[in-house]
Design a protein around this motif. Structure first.
Motif, PDB file in Angstrom:
ATOM      1  N   ARG A 119       5.615  32.720  71.942  1.00  0.00           N
ATOM      2  CA  ARG A 119       5.089  32.063  73.147  1.00  0.00           C
ATOM      3  C   ARG A 119       5.120  30.535  72.981  1.00  0.00           C
ATOM      4  NH1 ARG A 119       1.848  35.295  76.636  1.00  0.00           N
ATOM      5  NH2 ARG A 119       0.449  33.557  77.033  1.00  0.00           N
ATOM      6  N   LYS A 120       4.828  30.075  71.781  1.00  0.00           N
ATOM      7  CA  LYS A 120       4.860  28.629  71.509  1.00  0.00           C
ATOM      8  C   LYS A 120       6.284  28.086  71.666  1.00  0.00           C
ATOM      9  CE  LYS A 120       2.455  26.782  68.164  1.00  0.00           C
ATOM     10  NZ  LYS A 120       1.738  25.661  68.822  1.00  0.00           N
ATOM     11  N   LEU A 121       7.260  28.786  71.090  1.00  0.00           N
ATOM     12  CA  LEU A 121       8.644  28.326  71.177  1.00  0.00           C
ATOM     13  C   LEU A 121       9.180  28.395  72.603  1.00  0.00           C
ATOM     14  CD1 LEU A 121      10.232  29.884  67.943  1.00  0.00           C
ATOM     15  CD2 LEU A 121       9.265  27.603  68.255  1.00  0.00           C
ATOM     16  N   ARG A 122       8.728  29.379  73.359  1.00  0.00           N
ATOM     17  CA  ARG A 122       9.172  29.485  74.748  1.00  0.00           C
ATOM     18  C   ARG A 122       8.618  28.343  75.597  1.00  0.00           C
ATOM     19  NH1 ARG A 122      11.406  33.974  77.117  1.00  0.00           N
ATOM     20  NH2 ARG A 122      10.279  33.498  79.030  1.00  0.00           N
ATOM     21  N   SER A 123       7.425  27.900  75.268  1.00  0.00           N
ATOM     22  CA  SER A 123       6.814  26.822  76.068  1.00  0.00           C
ATOM     23  C   SER A 123       7.200  25.438  75.553  1.00  0.00           C
ATOM     24  CB  SER A 123       5.284  26.964  76.088  1.00  0.00           C
ATOM     25  OG  SER A 123       4.765  26.871  74.770  1.00  0.00           O
ATOM     26  N   SER A 124       7.330  25.288  74.226  1.00  0.00           N
ATOM     27  CA  SER A 124       7.602  23.963  73.642  1.00  0.00           C
ATOM     28  C   SER A 124       9.057  23.772  73.231  1.00  0.00           C
ATOM     29  CB  SER A 124       6.709  23.742  72.415  1.00  0.00           C
ATOM     30  OG  SER A 124       5.344  23.859  72.751  1.00  0.00           O
ATOM     31  N   PHE A 266      15.110  27.164  74.252  1.00  0.00           N
ATOM     32  CA  PHE A 266      14.886  28.075  73.116  1.00  0.00           C
ATOM     33  C   PHE A 266      16.049  29.038  72.892  1.00  0.00           C
ATOM     34  CE2 PHE A 266      12.446  29.469  76.847  1.00  0.00           C
ATOM     35  CZ  PHE A 266      13.063  30.678  77.135  1.00  0.00           C
ATOM     36  N   GLY A 267      17.135  28.864  73.636  1.00  0.00           N
ATOM     37  CA  GLY A 267      18.341  29.629  73.384  1.00  0.00           C
ATOM     38  C   GLY A 267      18.286  31.083  73.826  1.00  0.00           C
ATOM     39  N   HIS A 268      19.391  31.763  73.611  1.00  0.00           N
ATOM     40  CA  HIS A 268      19.518  33.198  73.904  1.00  0.00           C
ATOM     41  C   HIS A 268      19.861  33.898  72.600  1.00  0.00           C
ATOM     42  CE1 HIS A 268      21.108  32.022  78.203  1.00  0.00           C
ATOM     43  NE2 HIS A 268      19.818  31.791  78.066  1.00  0.00           N
TER      44      HIS A 268
END
Length: 358
Positions: A119-124, A266-268
């Motif tokens: 969740r952190k990587l998806r938001s930041s 955050f890439g695929h």
């Protein structure tokens, strides 16, 4: 159980338990949404310089076997899981995940909240990270992370250093190795291609001197704009030979034609990404691993036509050249791991070579 920390450049600290080696390195922390295929993920050279986190909670439950490697020398800088299975159950299993990581000198951490980190990587967005012993000075580590520049020579690290053949009696194909997965070689070999694998910085002149029916541009790690030599070579190859690009190869074809690439938040990464084939109207489930994408707007003033589009974020997933026998996709038609919905693209490559070379 030995404790270990995962420290992120924003100061976040996640405490868990150690497995694998103690070879701590600063890497870009990314997440993969696949429910299986961790052996292929670990051995995918496109992860060079990255610390990979699996979002699926149980990892290692079918062990490591001799058949499913995508390279022999993994280039990941670390592996993060919620739960690491110590007693795999599979008739093909030769090693546990922990044994494999120790063998390949890759550090791992388990027992951390992978959902929270995702969740952190998806938001930041993706960020630098490193594993550390439990008594590490967090402030010093965070400062070091902020001052560390991520590498730009990943392809040079993972590409073959010398050309080598994989002989057969079919179409002659030159594979430009930017960090090629074994799956690409397997698919071409199944179609009896007479393969020559060449280093990433091989010139167009040297490739054309081999008189290939087609050129395959492989997947690979890093920022495609770092690949100046390869972009120039592709520019010279277009119109003279059939060209098929996968992942990094797709981005390089786009850059060679004047399009632009951008870094995704955050890439695929995973084996469950839906892609719409704009030419057939069919939806394909695809295997993906990339942090950069072709900017759709930048295709307007080029000879490239978009052929595939991601359904999750509408990003460019495939292009073809309007004049030359050149096409590419952002995802992995060889799968490994993942669904094989897009395997037909290798057949299209063979058909194009047949058409162009008789």
């Amino acid at each position: 159980m030995k404790k270990r920390k995962l420290i992120l450049e924003d100061g976040s600290v996640y405490e868990g338990y150690a497995f694998g080696s103690d070879n701590y390195q600063v890497g870009e922390l990314v997440f993969n949404t696949g429910m299986s295929g961790y052996q292929e993920v670990l051995s995918d050279l496109s992860y060079c310089g990255q610390i990979v986190m699996m979002t699926y909670p149980m990892i290692g439950n079918y062990g490591i076997n001799r058949d499913d490697f995508e390279s022999l020398d993994p280039a990941v800088f670390g592996f993060v899981v919620r739960e690491c299975c110590e007693m795999p159950s599979n008739f093909r299993s030769d090693l546990t995940l922990d044994e494999f990581l120790k063998l390949k000198n890759i550090p791992g951490i388990y027992g951390v909240d992978t959902r929270s980190i995702t969740r952190k990587l998806r938001s930041s967005g993706t960020m630098r990270a490193i594993m550390a012993d439990e008594d590490a000075n967090v402030e010093e580590v965070v400062q070091m992370l902020k001052e560390t520049e991520l590498m730009h020579d990943q392809v040079a690290r993972v590409s073959t250093q010398k050309p080598f053949p994989i002989p057969a009696r079919g179409r002659k194909v030159v594979l430009m190795d930017f960090g090629a997965k074994h799956g690409i070689i397997r698919e071409l070999s199944r179609r009896h291609c007479d393969l020559i694998v060449v280093p990433y910085n091989t010139s167009a002149e040297s490739i054309l001197a081999l008189h290939p029916d087609g050129v395959m541009l492989s997947n690979g790690p890093g920022d495609p704009k770092d690949m100046v030599e390869a972009i120039e070579a592709i520019r010279e190859l277009m119109g003279k030979v059939v060209v098929f690009g996968i992942c990094l190869g797709h981005q390089l074809i786009s850059l060679a034609n004047g399009a632009n690439t951008v870094k995704l938040k955050f890439g695929h990464r995973g084996c469950n990404h839906p892609v719409l084939n704009l030419e057939t109207g069919k939806v394909e489930m695809t295997s993906q691993n990339h942090g950069y994408a072709v900017e759709m707007e930048s295709l307007k003033n080029t000879d490239l036509v978009m052929t595939h589009q991601a359904l999750n974020d509408k990003s460019v997933e495939g292009v073809r050249h309007a004049k030359y026998p050149v096409f590419s996709v952002q995802y992995h038609p060889e799968a490994a791991p993942g669904p094989e919905d897009s395997n037909y693209l290798f057949d299209q490559f063979m058909e194009l070579m047949e058409k162009e070379n008789g």
